[in-house]
Design an enzyme around this catalytic site. Structure first.
Site, PDB file in Angstrom:
ATOM      1  N   GLY A   1      58.081  13.944  70.466  1.00 24.31           N
ATOM      2  CA  GLY A   1      58.866  15.628  69.528  1.00 24.31           C
ATOM      3  C   GLY A   1      60.366  15.359  69.162  1.00 24.31           C
ATOM      4  O   GLY A   1      60.505  13.851  69.522  1.00 24.31           O
ATOM      5  N   LYS A   2      59.845  16.387  68.287  1.00 20.83           N
ATOM      6  CA  LYS A   2      61.598  16.713  68.270  1.00 20.83           C
ATOM      7  C   LYS A   2      62.298  17.881  67.710  1.00 20.83           C
ATOM      8  O   LYS A   2      60.916  18.624  67.768  1.00 20.83           O
ATOM      9  CB  LYS A   2      62.394  15.515  67.052  1.00 20.83           C
ATOM     10  CG  LYS A   2      63.402  14.887  66.621  1.00 20.83           C
ATOM     11  CD  LYS A   2      64.287  14.456  67.745  1.00 20.83           C
ATOM     12  CE  LYS A   2      65.683  13.821  67.708  1.00 20.83           C
ATOM     13  NZ  LYS A   2      65.478  12.267  68.631  1.00 20.83           N
TER      14      LYS A   2
END
Ligand code: NAD
Length: 406
Positions: free
Chosen positions: A95-96
């Site tokens: 994720g980011k």
């Protein structure tokens, strides 16, 4: 990133379905982040949080505050995290997050309000079993503490495993700082051993003297290597006999840059990479080594502490020149591995001794390096392609074991 995924899926012999699944992030959320500035005016920023893939575990990835952040960048970085967590075989997906803003223009109060409103807007995506952010460009322990507190206030309970890279006072881990650098050193040692090169006395050039580059220079010189040149945004310094890294750190602390350090001679801009050396470590920005730089690079081993420091064109040149490149998703994965250890301790409610953390970090990096090295030899491809193939193969196993919902 899409080309890398396709190539890795082909190398790993994955089904077209797996490649297709990995080409599209699972969830992309865009949020408005209105902030009351100290002046009384309101400014609305835009933020994103992306879950690229959670087949192997909760989404894991940093939060970046930078004026260049946009949806495509966050999606690509999230996909990179999916590959990175798979390469070091930790039970996370990718994720980011990011907010398009210039933190240098914000007061501490404005930064806190921005962080808390952003955390509130993406809170439904976060959780110890869902998505666990960490610091990234321009975010730090303080920002993680604000995210943690905002999520805890929303839920009315303590969720220390919802972020990593948090301050010690709220369950952070001493060895989190420096873990990326330790992992890079581990990769340099492993590469030297695999290439049958002599480590003591070997010359290293380092770009970047920040959270990764500075501890790295210390660790390398303690390991008996000669750090012959260091560059940061303010200048570069060179000493063929090896720089006094402690003195350099004091100088940088005092003046804000390694430039002007008296224990060496100044280097002209762009001069770093051609300094005679065995190892080059980009530990600053993406895109630092382009095709022209690759053509004049002196080192025979490049270890990517930074994310994306080598352009695809430069990769071709380095491969032709026989330079070994230890890719970012392997070389700088010590940071996310330490995050995994912090998350595990927060969930257990039981801190591990420092020596346990250090030993497990070393074992994890060595195992990942050995797997990627062996795969590169077997496939006859550079380590970057092999690392992605190892990652996609592990992802395929998880995706296929789960099957398709519903
Ligand atoms: P940082 O902001 O602490 O340090 C960055 C360093 O790069 C500074 O010394 C800065 O002066 C230098 N720099 C910036 N622009 C430059 C330029 N044009 N030329 C030369 N030097 C320049 O950042 P950091 O946390 O050390 O991260 C460095 C890199 O490592 C980034 O690519 C980051 O994504 C990557 N990375 C960091 C971690 C981590 O644990 N901090 C983990 C994985 C990857």
């Amino acid at each position: 990133m899409l080309a890398r995924i396709d190539d890795a899926a082909a190398l790993a012999g994955c089904s077209a379905a797996v490649a297709q699944i990995l080409r599209v992030p699972e969830r992309v959320v865009e949020v408005a982040v209105p902030v009351r500035l100290d002046s009384g005016e309101v400014q609305v920023f835009t933020g994103w949080r992306v879950h690229h893939n959670i087949a192997r575990g909760p989404a894991k990835g940093g939060i970046r505050f930078h004026p260049s952040v946009d949806a495509d960048e966050v999606k690509a970085l999230a996909a990179e995290m999916t590959l990175k967590t798979a390469v070091v075989e930790i039970p996370f997906g990718g994720g980011k997050g990011g907010v398009c803003c210039d933190p240098a223009q914000l007061s501490e109060g404005e930064l806190e309000r921005l962080t808390r409103r952003y955390a509130y807007e993406i809170a439904s995506m976060l959780g110890p079993d869902r998505d666990v952010p960490a610091p990234d460009v321009n975010t730090d322990q303080r920002v993680m503490a604000w995210v943690l507190d905002t999520v805890d206030m929303l839920h009315g309970r303590a969720l220390p495993a919802v972020v990593t890279g948090k301050p010690l006072a709220v369950g952070g881990m001493r060895l989190h700082t420096g873990a990326t650098s330790s992992g890079v050193v581990r990769c340099i040692r492993a590469a030297f051993s695999a290439l049958e090169l002599e480590l003591p006395g070997a010359r290293v050039v380092v770009q970047g003297f920040g959270k990764v580059g500075a501890p790295l220079a210390f660790l390398l010189s303690s390991a008996g290597m000669r750090v012959v040149a260091v560059e940061d945004v303010g200048g570069a310094v060179y000493n063929p006999g090896g720089l006094d890294v402690g003195g350099l750190a004091d100088h940088a602390q005092r003046t804000g840059s390694v430039g002007g350090f008296e224990g060496g001679s100044p280097l002209a801009a762009g001069g770093l990479w051609s300094v005679p050396s065995e190892v080059a470590v980009p530990a600053a920005l993406g895109g630092a080594i382009d095709a022209a730089t690759a053509a004049i690079l002196s080192a025979t081993v490049v270890v990517e502490a930074a994310n994306g420091p080598t352009t695809p064109e430069a990769d071709v040149v380095l491969e032709q020149r026989g330079v070994t490149v230890v890719p970012d998703i392997l070389a700088n994965a010590g940071g996310v591995t330490a995050s995994y250890f912090e998350w595990a301790q927060s969930r257990q409610g039981y801190p591990w001794d420092d020596d346990v953390v250090a030993r497990r970090l070393g074992q994890s990096m060595d195992a990942a390096f050995a797997t990627v090295w062996e795969r590169a030899r077997r496939l006859g491809v550079p380590m970057r392609r092999a690392a992605a193939a190892v990652a996609v193969e592990r992802l395929a196993l998880a995706i296929e074991a789960r099957g398709l919902f519903p």
